[in-house]
Design a protein around this motif. Structure first.
Motif, short mmCIF file in Angstrom:
data_model
loop_
_atom_site.label_atom_id
_atom_site.label_comp_id
_atom_site.label_asym_id
_atom_site.label_seq_id
_atom_site.Cartn_x
_atom_site.Cartn_y
_atom_site.Cartn_z
N MET A 1 17.31 10.86 8.22
CA MET A 1 16.74 9.61 8.70
C MET A 1 16.19 9.82 10.11
O MET A 1 16.59 10.74 10.82
CB MET A 1 17.81 8.53 8.69
N GLY A 2 15.29 8.94 10.57
CA GLY A 2 14.67 9.07 11.88
C GLY A 2 15.59 8.67 13.01
O GLY A 2 16.80 8.54 12.85
N GLU A 3 14.99 8.47 14.14
CA GLU A 3 15.74 8.06 15.33
C GLU A 3 16.35 6.68 15.14
O GLU A 3 15.74 5.81 14.52
CB GLU A 3 14.79 8.03 16.54
N PRO A 4 17.55 6.45 15.69
CA PRO A 4 18.17 5.12 15.60
C PRO A 4 17.35 4.08 16.35
O PRO A 4 16.72 4.38 17.37
CB PRO A 4 19.53 5.30 16.27
N THR A 5 17.35 2.87 15.85
CA THR A 5 16.69 1.75 16.51
C THR A 5 17.49 1.37 17.75
O THR A 5 18.71 1.25 17.69
CB THR A 5 16.60 0.55 15.56
N ILE A 6 16.80 1.16 18.87
CA ILE A 6 17.47 0.75 20.09
C ILE A 6 17.18 -0.73 20.32
O ILE A 6 16.02 -1.15 20.32
CB ILE A 6 17.01 1.58 21.29
N ILE A 7 18.25 -1.51 20.51
CA ILE A 7 18.13 -2.94 20.73
C ILE A 7 18.56 -3.25 22.17
O ILE A 7 19.71 -3.02 22.54
CB ILE A 7 19.01 -3.75 19.75
N ASN A 8 17.62 -3.75 22.96
CA ASN A 8 17.90 -4.14 24.34
C ASN A 8 18.22 -5.63 24.41
O ASN A 8 18.09 -6.35 23.41
CB ASN A 8 16.71 -3.82 25.24
N ASN A 9 18.58 -6.09 25.59
CA ASN A 9 18.82 -7.52 25.81
C ASN A 9 17.48 -8.26 25.79
O ASN A 9 16.47 -7.71 26.22
CB ASN A 9 19.50 -7.74 27.17
N PHE A 10 17.50 -9.50 25.32
CA PHE A 10 16.30 -10.33 25.30
C PHE A 10 16.47 -11.38 26.38
O PHE A 10 17.25 -12.33 26.24
CB PHE A 10 16.11 -10.97 23.93
N ILE A 11 15.77 -11.20 27.50
CA ILE A 11 15.90 -12.09 28.65
C ILE A 11 14.51 -12.51 29.11
O ILE A 11 13.65 -11.68 29.36
CB ILE A 11 16.64 -11.40 29.82
N GLY A 12 14.33 -13.81 29.19
CA GLY A 12 13.05 -14.33 29.70
C GLY A 12 11.86 -13.96 28.85
O GLY A 12 10.77 -13.79 29.37
N GLY A 13 12.06 -13.82 27.57
CA GLY A 13 10.96 -13.53 26.67
C GLY A 13 10.61 -12.06 26.52
O GLY A 13 9.63 -11.71 25.88
N SER A 14 11.43 -11.19 27.13
CA SER A 14 11.17 -9.76 27.06
C SER A 14 12.45 -9.00 26.73
O SER A 14 13.54 -9.44 27.08
CB SER A 14 10.64 -9.24 28.39
N TYR A 15 12.30 -7.85 26.11
CA TYR A 15 13.44 -6.97 25.88
C TYR A 15 13.67 -6.15 27.14
O TYR A 15 12.75 -5.51 27.63
CB TYR A 15 13.20 -6.08 24.67
N VAL A 16 14.90 -6.20 27.64
CA VAL A 16 15.25 -5.57 28.91
C VAL A 16 16.44 -4.64 28.69
O VAL A 16 17.44 -5.05 28.10
CB VAL A 16 15.64 -6.67 29.94
N PRO A 17 16.36 -3.41 29.19
CA PRO A 17 17.51 -2.51 29.07
C PRO A 17 18.72 -3.09 29.81
O PRO A 17 18.57 -3.84 30.78
CB PRO A 17 17.05 -1.22 29.74
N PRO A 18 19.93 -2.74 29.37
CA PRO A 18 21.11 -3.24 30.07
C PRO A 18 21.17 -2.72 31.50
O PRO A 18 20.73 -1.60 31.78
CB PRO A 18 22.27 -2.71 29.23
N ALA A 19 21.72 -3.52 32.40
CA ALA A 19 21.76 -3.19 33.83
C ALA A 19 22.42 -1.83 34.09
O ALA A 19 21.97 -1.07 34.95
CB ALA A 19 22.47 -4.29 34.61
N GLN A 20 23.47 -1.54 33.37
CA GLN A 20 24.17 -0.27 33.60
C GLN A 20 23.70 0.85 32.68
O GLN A 20 24.23 1.96 32.72
CB GLN A 20 25.68 -0.48 33.48
N GLY A 21 22.72 0.56 31.82
CA GLY A 21 22.13 1.60 30.97
C GLY A 21 23.02 2.07 29.84
O GLY A 21 22.77 3.13 29.27
N ARG A 22 24.06 1.30 29.51
CA ARG A 22 25.00 1.74 28.46
C ARG A 22 24.63 1.13 27.11
O ARG A 22 24.23 -0.02 27.03
CB ARG A 22 26.42 1.34 28.83
N TYR A 23 24.79 1.92 26.06
CA TYR A 23 24.53 1.49 24.69
C TYR A 23 25.72 1.85 23.80
O TYR A 23 26.47 2.78 24.12
CB TYR A 23 23.27 2.16 24.14
N MET A 24 25.85 1.14 22.70
CA MET A 24 26.90 1.40 21.73
C MET A 24 26.24 1.72 20.39
O MET A 24 25.27 1.08 20.00
CB MET A 24 27.79 0.15 21.59
N ASP A 25 26.76 2.72 19.71
CA ASP A 25 26.21 3.10 18.40
C ASP A 25 26.54 2.05 17.35
O ASP A 25 27.62 1.45 17.36
CB ASP A 25 26.80 4.44 17.94
N VAL A 26 25.60 1.86 16.43
CA VAL A 26 25.80 1.04 15.23
C VAL A 26 25.80 2.00 14.05
O VAL A 26 24.84 2.76 13.88
CB VAL A 26 24.69 -0.02 15.06
#
Length: 67
Positions: free
Chosen positions: A1-26
């Motif tokens: 399978m390809g690269e995992p989908t990355i889901i950022n925060n949705f703030i103010g109408g835009s997808y924004v990376p988390p402030a501390q840059g941390r992600y959790m695997d699904v």
């Protein structure tokens, strides 16, 4: 399978990376394959979202939420 989908925060109408840059695997529970990565949000991210929501709600287009 390809690269995992990355889901950022949705703030103010835009997808924004988390402030501390941390992600959790699904994981796919059937295969344990990583199928996505979601933002691990902190208080800083929540405060940014609340501040933006307050800005939008105080807009003359929206009106006072107390009405």
């Amino acid at each position: 399978m390809g690269e995992p989908t990355i889901i950022n925060n949705f703030i103010g109408g835009s997808y924004v990376p988390p402030a501390q840059g941390r992600y959790m695997d699904v994981l796919n529970p059937a295969t344990d394959e990583v199928i996505g990565r979601v933002a691990v949000s902190t208080d800083e991210d929540v405060q940014a979202a609340v501040a933006r929501a307050k800005e939008v709600c105080s807009s003359p287009m929206i009106g006072d939420p107390q009405d």
